[in-house]
Design a protein around this motif. Structure first.
Motif, PDB file in Angstrom:
ATOM      1  N   LEU A  20       0.804  -1.220   0.000  1.00 43.87           N
ATOM      2  CA  LEU A  20       0.000   0.000   0.000  1.00 43.87           C
ATOM      3  C   LEU A  20       0.836   1.268   0.000  1.00 43.87           C
ATOM      4  O   LEU A  20       0.370   2.329  -0.414  1.00 43.87           O
ATOM      5  N   VAL A  21       2.059   1.213   0.527  1.00 47.95           N
ATOM      6  CA  VAL A  21       2.954   2.367   0.594  1.00 47.95           C
ATOM      7  C   VAL A  21       4.359   1.925   0.222  1.00 47.95           C
ATOM      8  O   VAL A  21       4.739   0.777   0.469  1.00 47.95           O
ATOM      9  N   LYS A  22       5.125   2.833  -0.393  1.00 50.02           N
ATOM     10  CA  LYS A  22       6.501   2.495  -0.751  1.00 50.02           C
ATOM     11  C   LYS A  22       7.402   3.716  -0.904  1.00 50.02           C
ATOM     12  O   LYS A  22       8.605   3.593  -0.942  1.00 50.02           O
ATOM     13  N   ASP A  23       6.824   4.894  -1.022  1.00 46.26           N
ATOM     14  CA  ASP A  23       7.609   6.112  -1.191  1.00 46.26           C
ATOM     15  C   ASP A  23       7.547   6.906   0.117  1.00 46.26           C
ATOM     16  O   ASP A  23       7.988   6.412   1.132  1.00 46.26           O
ATOM     17  N   SER A  24       6.999   8.097   0.118  1.00 48.92           N
ATOM     18  CA  SER A  24       6.737   8.794   1.379  1.00 48.92           C
ATOM     19  C   SER A  24       5.500   8.159   1.993  1.00 48.92           C
ATOM     20  O   SER A  24       4.521   7.878   1.279  1.00 48.92           O
ATOM     21  N   PHE A  25       5.523   7.916   3.304  1.00 48.84           N
ATOM     22  CA  PHE A  25       4.372   7.283   3.934  1.00 48.84           C
ATOM     23  C   PHE A  25       4.386   7.476   5.432  1.00 48.84           C
ATOM     24  O   PHE A  25       5.382   7.874   6.025  1.00 48.84           O
ATOM     25  N   SER A  26       3.242   7.164   6.027  1.00 48.59           N
ATOM     26  CA  SER A  26       3.102   7.041   7.475  1.00 48.59           C
ATOM     27  C   SER A  26       2.230   5.837   7.742  1.00 48.59           C
ATOM     28  O   SER A  26       1.261   5.585   7.012  1.00 48.59           O
ATOM     29  N   ILE A  27       2.579   5.098   8.769  1.00 50.06           N
ATOM     30  CA  ILE A  27       1.782   3.965   9.234  1.00 50.06           C
ATOM     31  C   ILE A  27       1.497   4.245  10.696  1.00 50.06           C
ATOM     32  O   ILE A  27       2.424   4.471  11.480  1.00 50.06           O
ATOM     33  N   THR A  28       0.221   4.255  11.069  1.00 52.99           N
ATOM     34  CA  THR A  28      -0.148   4.502  12.457  1.00 52.99           C
ATOM     35  C   THR A  28      -1.093   3.410  12.933  1.00 52.99           C
ATOM     36  O   THR A  28      -1.851   2.839  12.148  1.00 52.99           O
ATOM     37  N   VAL A  99       1.267   4.150  17.976  1.00 55.88           N
ATOM     38  CA  VAL A  99       2.539   4.054  17.263  1.00 55.88           C
ATOM     39  C   VAL A  99       2.398   4.727  15.901  1.00 55.88           C
ATOM     40  O   VAL A  99       1.383   4.548  15.217  1.00 55.88           O
ATOM     41  N   ALA A 100       3.401   5.493  15.513  1.00 58.96           N
ATOM     42  CA  ALA A 100       3.461   6.092  14.180  1.00 58.96           C
ATOM     43  C   ALA A 100       4.882   5.947  13.644  1.00 58.96           C
ATOM     44  O   ALA A 100       5.848   6.241  14.348  1.00 58.96           O
ATOM     45  N   PHE A 101       4.987   5.472  12.415  1.00 54.81           N
ATOM     46  CA  PHE A 101       6.263   5.358  11.717  1.00 54.81           C
ATOM     47  C   PHE A 101       6.124   6.162  10.432  1.00 54.81           C
ATOM     48  O   PHE A 101       5.212   5.911   9.647  1.00 54.81           O
ATOM     49  N   THR A 102       6.988   7.162  10.254  1.00 52.28           N
ATOM     50  CA  THR A 102       6.898   8.025   9.082  1.00 52.28           C
ATOM     51  C   THR A 102       8.177   7.944   8.254  1.00 52.28           C
ATOM     52  O   THR A 102       9.268   7.707   8.783  1.00 52.28           O
ATOM     53  N   ALA A 160       4.479  11.510   4.623  1.00 53.83           N
ATOM     54  CA  ALA A 160       5.019  11.536   5.987  1.00 53.83           C
ATOM     55  C   ALA A 160       4.221  12.554   6.794  1.00 53.83           C
ATOM     56  O   ALA A 160       4.205  13.741   6.457  1.00 53.83           O
ATOM     57  N   LEU A 161       3.542  12.096   7.827  1.00 54.96           N
ATOM     58  CA  LEU A 161       2.825  13.012   8.708  1.00 54.96           C
ATOM     59  C   LEU A 161       3.818  13.907   9.428  1.00 54.96           C
ATOM     60  O   LEU A 161       4.928  13.475   9.774  1.00 54.96           O
ATOM     61  N   GLU A 162       3.421  15.144   9.667  1.00 60.77           N
ATOM     62  CA  GLU A 162       4.234  16.068  10.458  1.00 60.77           C
ATOM     63  C   GLU A 162       4.084  15.702  11.932  1.00 60.77           C
ATOM     64  O   GLU A 162       3.101  15.066  12.330  1.00 60.77           O
ATOM     65  N   ALA A 163       5.015  16.129  12.767  1.00 61.61           N
ATOM     66  CA  ALA A 163       4.996  15.793  14.189  1.00 61.61           C
ATOM     67  C   ALA A 163       3.696  16.233  14.855  1.00 61.61           C
ATOM     68  O   ALA A 163       3.123  15.480  15.655  1.00 61.61           O
ATOM     69  N   ASP A 164       3.182  17.425  14.514  1.00 61.48           N
ATOM     70  CA  ASP A 164       1.942  17.881  15.146  1.00 61.48           C
ATOM     71  C   ASP A 164       0.748  17.024  14.736  1.00 61.48           C
ATOM     72  O   ASP A 164      -0.184  16.830  15.519  1.00 61.48           O
ATOM     73  N   GLU A 165       0.776  16.468  13.529  1.00 59.79           N
ATOM     74  CA  GLU A 165      -0.292  15.566  13.096  1.00 59.79           C
ATOM     75  C   GLU A 165      -0.233  14.250  13.877  1.00 59.79           C
ATOM     76  O   GLU A 165      -1.271  13.702  14.255  1.00 59.79           O
ATOM     77  N   VAL A 166       0.967  13.755  14.110  1.00 59.57           N
ATOM     78  CA  VAL A 166       1.125  12.529  14.898  1.00 59.57           C
ATOM     79  C   VAL A 166       0.637  12.766  16.325  1.00 59.57           C
ATOM     80  O   VAL A 166      -0.089  11.940  16.888  1.00 59.57           O
ATOM     81  N   ILE A 167       1.019  13.898  16.901  1.00 56.31           N
ATOM     82  CA  ILE A 167       0.584  14.218  18.266  1.00 56.31           C
ATOM     83  C   ILE A 167      -0.947  14.290  18.324  1.00 56.31           C
ATOM     84  O   ILE A 167      -1.558  13.746  19.243  1.00 56.31           O
ATOM     85  N   ALA A 168      -1.563  14.933  17.344  1.00 60.64           N
ATOM     86  CA  ALA A 168      -3.026  15.048  17.327  1.00 60.64           C
ATOM     87  C   ALA A 168      -3.684  13.675  17.255  1.00 60.64           C
ATOM     88  O   ALA A 168      -4.658  13.403  17.966  1.00 60.64           O
TER      89      ALA A 168
END
Length: 184
Positions: A20-28, A99-102, A160-168
């Motif tokens: 589903l992802v292979k370039d820029s991504f985030s998995i949460t 958990v978030a991996f970006t 890639a989610l930004e840090a503030d998006e991960v925190i939210a």
């Protein structure tokens, strides 16, 4: 893509998804377990633990993954070159953890967050991570190392989610858990 129901894994279950992802991504996702995973405290490669979200291909290739380590650490990383991140130990406390991996392909930056706090960042390759044929949830792709615990709210983002998006998102997770405590 979003899966809205908690999944319980007993060590021999797994779900296979397309890549589903292979370039820029985030998995949460949210994860909960009181089990010890595979791996030793000095191991950093995500493929040494129990697979949570895995796109591993044996060898030093363009792959990635997130796993549960024996001492309750959450490991993540990318391949070619092998670049690893690890949380502090102790997440195997039977409580829910967000958990978030970006990954940002343009810069190669990867970051791992647990409960809204960045626990590690590094720079890996800038190539497309397209060597894996699929993503496995609940185990490692080459086989074995099945996860024992619960996984919920698994989401894949094409950036890639930004840090503030991960925190939210982590705060949403905490707020939702607190409100569930009062529901009958």
């Amino acid at each position: 893509m979003l899966f809205r129901s908690a999944l319980r894994f007993d060590g021999d279950d797994r779900i296979e998804l397309p890549l589903l992802v292979k370039d820029s991504f985030s998995i949460t996702f949210r994860v909960r377990s009181n089990q010890r995973g595979h791996g030793r405290p000095n191991e950093m490669g995500w493929y040494s633990g129990d697979g949570l979200v895995d796109a591993e291909v044996p060898g030093v290739v363009r792959d990635f993954g997130i796993s549960w380590q024996g001492d309750g650490r959450i490991l993540a990383g990318t391949g070619a070159p092998e670049t690893f991140l690890a949380s502090p130990s102790g997440n195997n406390d039977g409580q829910w953890h967000h958990v978030a991996f970006t990954r940002d392909r343009a810069t190669g930056r990867i970051a791992l967050y647990v409960d809204g706090t960045m626990v590690g960042e590094a720079t890996g390759n800038k190539d497309s991570l397209n060597d894996p044929p699929k993503i496995t949830v609940g185990g490692l792709q080459p086989g074995g190392h099945g996860f024992r615990g619960d996984l919920d709210e698994l989401r894949f983002y094409g950036r890639a989610l930004e840090a503030d998006e991960v925190i939210a998102r982590s705060e949403e997770h905490t707020s939702e858990l607190q409100s569930r405590q009062y529901l009958v």
